[in-house]
Design a protein around this motif. Sequence first.
Motif, PDB file in Angstrom:
ATOM      1  N   SER A 154       0.828  -1.214   0.000  1.00  0.00           N
ATOM      2  CA  SER A 154       0.000   0.000   0.000  1.00  0.00           C
ATOM      3  C   SER A 154       0.858   1.258   0.000  1.00  0.00           C
ATOM      4  O   SER A 154       0.329   2.368   0.044  1.00  0.00           O
ATOM      5  CB  SER A 154      -0.926  -0.001   1.224  1.00  0.00           C
ATOM      6  N   ALA A 155       2.174   1.083  -0.077  1.00  0.00           N
ATOM      7  CA  ALA A 155       3.077   2.233  -0.014  1.00  0.00           C
ATOM      8  C   ALA A 155       2.774   3.288  -1.077  1.00  0.00           C
ATOM      9  O   ALA A 155       2.808   4.485  -0.767  1.00  0.00           O
ATOM     10  CB  ALA A 155       4.530   1.769  -0.121  1.00  0.00           C
ATOM     11  N   PRO A 158      10.241   3.332   3.483  1.00  0.00           N
ATOM     12  CA  PRO A 158      10.723   2.742   4.737  1.00  0.00           C
ATOM     13  C   PRO A 158       9.863   3.090   5.952  1.00  0.00           C
ATOM     14  O   PRO A 158       9.918   2.392   6.967  1.00  0.00           O
ATOM     15  CB  PRO A 158      12.133   3.332   4.895  1.00  0.00           C
ATOM     16  N   MET A 159       9.070   4.169   5.843  1.00  0.00           N
ATOM     17  CA  MET A 159       8.295   4.630   7.001  1.00  0.00           C
ATOM     18  C   MET A 159       6.804   4.302   6.895  1.00  0.00           C
ATOM     19  O   MET A 159       6.009   4.742   7.728  1.00  0.00           O
ATOM     20  CB  MET A 159       8.474   6.143   7.177  1.00  0.00           C
ATOM     21  N   GLY A 192       4.586   8.305  10.338  1.00  0.00           N
ATOM     22  CA  GLY A 192       5.718   8.126   9.446  1.00  0.00           C
ATOM     23  C   GLY A 192       5.608   8.958   8.186  1.00  0.00           C
ATOM     24  O   GLY A 192       6.585   9.569   7.745  1.00  0.00           O
ATOM     25  N   MET A 193       4.411   9.011   7.603  1.00  0.00           N
ATOM     26  CA  MET A 193       4.229   9.736   6.351  1.00  0.00           C
ATOM     27  C   MET A 193       4.389  11.250   6.545  1.00  0.00           C
ATOM     28  O   MET A 193       5.016  11.929   5.736  1.00  0.00           O
ATOM     29  CB  MET A 193       2.851   9.423   5.751  1.00  0.00           C
ATOM     30  N   LEU A 194       3.824  11.789   7.624  1.00  0.00           N
ATOM     31  CA  LEU A 194       3.966  13.220   7.890  1.00  0.00           C
ATOM     32  C   LEU A 194       5.396  13.558   8.308  1.00  0.00           C
ATOM     33  O   LEU A 194       5.883  14.658   8.046  1.00  0.00           O
ATOM     34  CB  LEU A 194       2.976  13.660   8.970  1.00  0.00           C
ATOM     35  N   GLY A 195       6.047  12.592   8.933  1.00  0.00           N
ATOM     36  CA  GLY A 195       7.456  12.790   9.279  1.00  0.00           C
ATOM     37  C   GLY A 195       8.310  12.950   8.045  1.00  0.00           C
ATOM     38  O   GLY A 195       9.181  13.825   7.985  1.00  0.00           O
ATOM     39  N   GLY A 219      10.196 -11.041   5.811  1.00  0.00           N
ATOM     40  CA  GLY A 219      11.421 -10.307   5.502  1.00  0.00           C
ATOM     41  C   GLY A 219      11.369  -9.523   4.216  1.00  0.00           C
ATOM     42  O   GLY A 219      12.285  -8.752   3.909  1.00  0.00           O
ATOM     43  N   TYR A 220      10.296  -9.668   3.440  1.00  0.00           N
ATOM     44  CA  TYR A 220      10.144  -8.951   2.172  1.00  0.00           C
ATOM     45  C   TYR A 220       9.349  -7.657   2.346  1.00  0.00           C
ATOM     46  O   TYR A 220       9.137  -6.924   1.385  1.00  0.00           O
ATOM     47  CB  TYR A 220       9.431  -9.849   1.146  1.00  0.00           C
ATOM     48  N   GLY A 221       8.880  -7.365   3.578  1.00  0.00           N
ATOM     49  CA  GLY A 221       7.981  -6.232   3.797  1.00  0.00           C
ATOM     50  C   GLY A 221       8.704  -4.916   3.991  1.00  0.00           C
ATOM     51  O   GLY A 221       9.864  -4.751   3.599  1.00  0.00           O
ATOM     52  N   TYR A 222       8.021  -3.973   4.631  1.00  0.00           N
ATOM     53  CA  TYR A 222       8.580  -2.627   4.784  1.00  0.00           C
ATOM     54  C   TYR A 222       9.711  -2.591   5.804  1.00  0.00           C
ATOM     55  O   TYR A 222      10.686  -1.875   5.639  1.00  0.00           O
ATOM     56  CB  TYR A 222       7.476  -1.642   5.202  1.00  0.00           C
ATOM     57  N   LEU A 223       9.563  -3.348   6.901  1.00  0.00           N
ATOM     58  CA  LEU A 223      10.596  -3.553   7.913  1.00  0.00           C
ATOM     59  C   LEU A 223      10.980  -2.302   8.696  1.00  0.00           C
ATOM     60  O   LEU A 223      11.240  -2.355   9.886  1.00  0.00           O
ATOM     61  CB  LEU A 223      11.859  -4.169   7.303  1.00  0.00           C
ATOM     62  N   GLY A 224      11.048  -1.155   8.060  1.00  0.00           N
ATOM     63  CA  GLY A 224      11.493   0.059   8.756  1.00  0.00           C
ATOM     64  C   GLY A 224      12.993   0.228   8.599  1.00  0.00           C
ATOM     65  O   GLY A 224      13.723  -0.685   8.225  1.00  0.00           O
TER      66      GLY A 224
END
Length: 222
Positions: free
Chosen positions: A22-23, A49-50, A57-60, A192-197
């Motif tokens: 959904s990024a 990444p956020m 995260g998005m507003l950051g 391990g394939y996801g966003y992870l941060g």
Amino acid sequence: MHSAFQNIRAVLFDLDGTLVDSAPDLAGAADKMRTDRGLPPFEPSRYRPMVGAGARGMLGVAFGMQPDHPDFATMKEEFFVNYERRLTQETYAFEGVPELLAQLVARQIPWGVVTNKSERFALPLTQAMPLFTTADAIVGGDTTPHAKPHPEPLFEAARRLGLAPEQCIYVGDDERDVVAGLAAGMATVAAGYGYLGRNADVAQWGAHATIQSPLELLHWLP
């Protein structure tokens, strides 16, 4: 195989970064706030990444804004409205996810979603995507009084499936998913394939297993 996987009868998944990417839509909702203010757009990769941190995260990324900023609540609602308008515009299932879910259905293994996304977004998103027509439970971040890493949303999903928590696997791409799954007594699998941060070390999360693609989960199923 770890003993945690011996009596599995259902699989629960996190949503964003685990089943769907959904990024692009989350980044687009935040970036529209920049362009609406005459600021130059950012590359979507800057937001990715956020994504797991949601509006914070998005507003950051978009504005360097933290939740203690006096305008944060107003800006968050603007972000939410933007996101509602494009929930599934560019959101898609990760490669292998449709095949994985089809395998679960073929094996008569119930599956569901436990996400920290509020029902305001989680329910219309999952209703809009055919991917979720076979899901047996959709639990949002505000379905119960607690969100992950508290285990209560996972307990709620297990109740809806009519199973004990220890009969469920929980799969997620964030450390809080593993923390919640372990607290609920579930077998945990790190995606391990996801966003992870940023700077995430999946090996330190304590999951029972880690997969690098959705279909790898089949190795851990009865």
